[in-house]
Structure formats: structure tokens, C-alpha cells
Enzyme design. Structure first.
Site, PDB file in Angstrom:
ATOM      1  N   HIS A 197      -9.802  -3.605  -9.023  1.00 44.39           N
ATOM      2  CA  HIS A 197      -8.587  -2.927  -9.487  1.00 44.39           C
ATOM      3  C   HIS A 197      -7.476  -3.913  -9.790  1.00 44.39           C
ATOM      4  O   HIS A 197      -7.488  -5.049  -9.344  1.00 44.39           O
ATOM      5  CB  HIS A 197      -8.099  -1.870  -8.490  1.00 44.39           C
ATOM      6  CG  HIS A 197      -7.707  -2.398  -7.138  1.00 44.39           C
ATOM      7  ND1 HIS A 197      -8.582  -2.482  -6.084  1.00 44.39           N
ATOM      8  CD2 HIS A 197      -6.527  -2.874  -6.674  1.00 44.39           C
ATOM      9  CE1 HIS A 197      -7.944  -2.977  -5.025  1.00 44.39           C
ATOM     10  NE2 HIS A 197      -6.692  -3.234  -5.352  1.00 44.39           N
ATOM     11  N   HIS A 250      -1.092  -7.494  -7.769  1.00 45.07           N
ATOM     12  CA  HIS A 250      -2.275  -8.296  -7.450  1.00 45.07           C
ATOM     13  C   HIS A 250      -3.481  -7.810  -8.233  1.00 45.07           C
ATOM     14  O   HIS A 250      -3.463  -6.715  -8.803  1.00 45.07           O
ATOM     15  CB  HIS A 250      -2.580  -8.296  -5.944  1.00 45.07           C
ATOM     16  CG  HIS A 250      -2.937  -6.963  -5.354  1.00 45.07           C
ATOM     17  ND1 HIS A 250      -2.036  -6.131  -4.763  1.00 45.07           N
ATOM     18  CD2 HIS A 250      -4.128  -6.324  -5.252  1.00 45.07           C
ATOM     19  CE1 HIS A 250      -2.644  -5.039  -4.315  1.00 45.07           C
ATOM     20  NE2 HIS A 250      -3.923  -5.131  -4.607  1.00 45.07           N
ATOM     21  N   GLU A 298      -6.718 -10.220  -4.159  1.00 48.38           N
ATOM     22  CA  GLU A 298      -7.339  -9.468  -3.074  1.00 48.38           C
ATOM     23  C   GLU A 298      -8.854  -9.563  -3.262  1.00 48.38           C
ATOM     24  O   GLU A 298      -9.342  -9.426  -4.383  1.00 48.38           O
ATOM     25  CB  GLU A 298      -6.898  -7.991  -3.148  1.00 48.38           C
ATOM     26  CG  GLU A 298      -7.516  -7.110  -2.074  1.00 48.38           C
ATOM     27  CD  GLU A 298      -7.040  -5.656  -2.176  1.00 48.38           C
ATOM     28  OE1 GLU A 298      -6.519  -5.256  -3.232  1.00 48.38           O
ATOM     29  OE2 GLU A 298      -7.215  -4.915  -1.187  1.00 48.38           O
TER      30      GLU A 298
HETATM   31 CO    CO Z   1      -5.379  -3.795  -3.855  1.00 48.94          CO
END
Ligand code: CO
Length: 134
Positions: A7, A79, A130
Site C-alpha cells: 500500500h 509511507h 514499511e
Molecule cells: Co502502512
């Protein structure tokens, strides 16, 4: 080592307005808001055919995205999340190469119920990364 893009997270100050943009103007499939108090955010998940977008709004007084929104009052990309098959092996490889893992370095359960880690933006082209074990 990294796999699919899981994502892109976008920090926003008005989650309802952001959800309306994605649902209405962009015609995307958008979830109801989900409060994640342990992460200091409320999230709306936007499901695309090849990845997700997560719209993040601060929750509580010590939200990790509060400072970001002070610097970016219109919101912005916060992020990127990449998938890995073994998050601890990924962490050890990155640490051995001198990359900084944020927090205490132990994977935490993320927004999708899977272990995640965050990597210092200064070590990754100015982008907070991440890692999510899938
Ligand atoms: Co995230």
C-alpha cells in the site's frame, strides 16, 4: 528481497473529505473508517486492483503522523509498504547493511493484522518504508 507494493499511505487532516475524493471523484472502492488507537491513526482503506491506498488521519494526542501534517497541511504521501516473506530475516539483512529500523526494532502488528516494521527515511531515498510480512 522485497515483494509486491502492498500500500501507499497518505496522511490527511480530514478523513471524510479524503474518502469522498477517492469514492466520488476517483470512483474507488473505499472502506468505512477503522480506528487503530495503538497506532495513533484512523484509517480508510482504498482497494485498487493491484494495491491499496491507506488514508490516515491522526487519532489521539501523540499520533505519529501529527508532525507530518504540521509540515504538510494539505496532506501527502507518508509511507510506502512493501511485502516481505520473512520480516525478521529482512530486518537482520538491513541492519547488517547499516540501515536503521525505527522503534525498538521488534515487528508490531499492523493495520492488516500482520507483523510490520518501519525503516528510516534517510536510509531509503527520503521515503519512510514499511515492511509487512505476508
Ligand atoms: Co502502512
Amino acid at each position: 528481497m522485497i515483494g509486491r507494493l502492498n500500500h501507499v499511505a497518505i496522511a490527511v487532516s480530514d478523513l471524510a473529505a479524503a474518502a469522498a475524493i477517492y469514492r466520488g471523484r476517483l470512483g474507488a472502492e473505499v472502506s468505512a473508517p477503522v480506528a487503530l488507537p495503538e497506532h495513533g491513526v484512523t484509517t480508510v482503506f482504498v482497494t485498487l486492483p493491484n494495491a491499496k491506498i491507506e488514508l490516515l488521519q491522526p487519532l489521539g494526542e501523540h499520533s505519529p503522523i501529527a508532525k507530518f501534517l504540521e509540515r504538510n497541511p494539505d496532506g501527502g504521501i507518508h509511507h510506502l509498504c512493501y511485502e516481505v516473506s520473512d520480516i525478521r530475516a529482512a530486518r537482520e539483512k538491513l541492519k547488517a547493511e547499516g540501515a536503521r529500523v525505527l522503534g525498538d526494532g521488534e515487528p508490531k502488528v499492523g493495520a492488516h493484522g500482520k507483523p510490520v516494521l518501519f525503516l528510516h527515511p534517510k536510509d531509503f531515498c527520503g521515503t519512510l518504508i514499511e515492511l509487512e510480512e505476508v
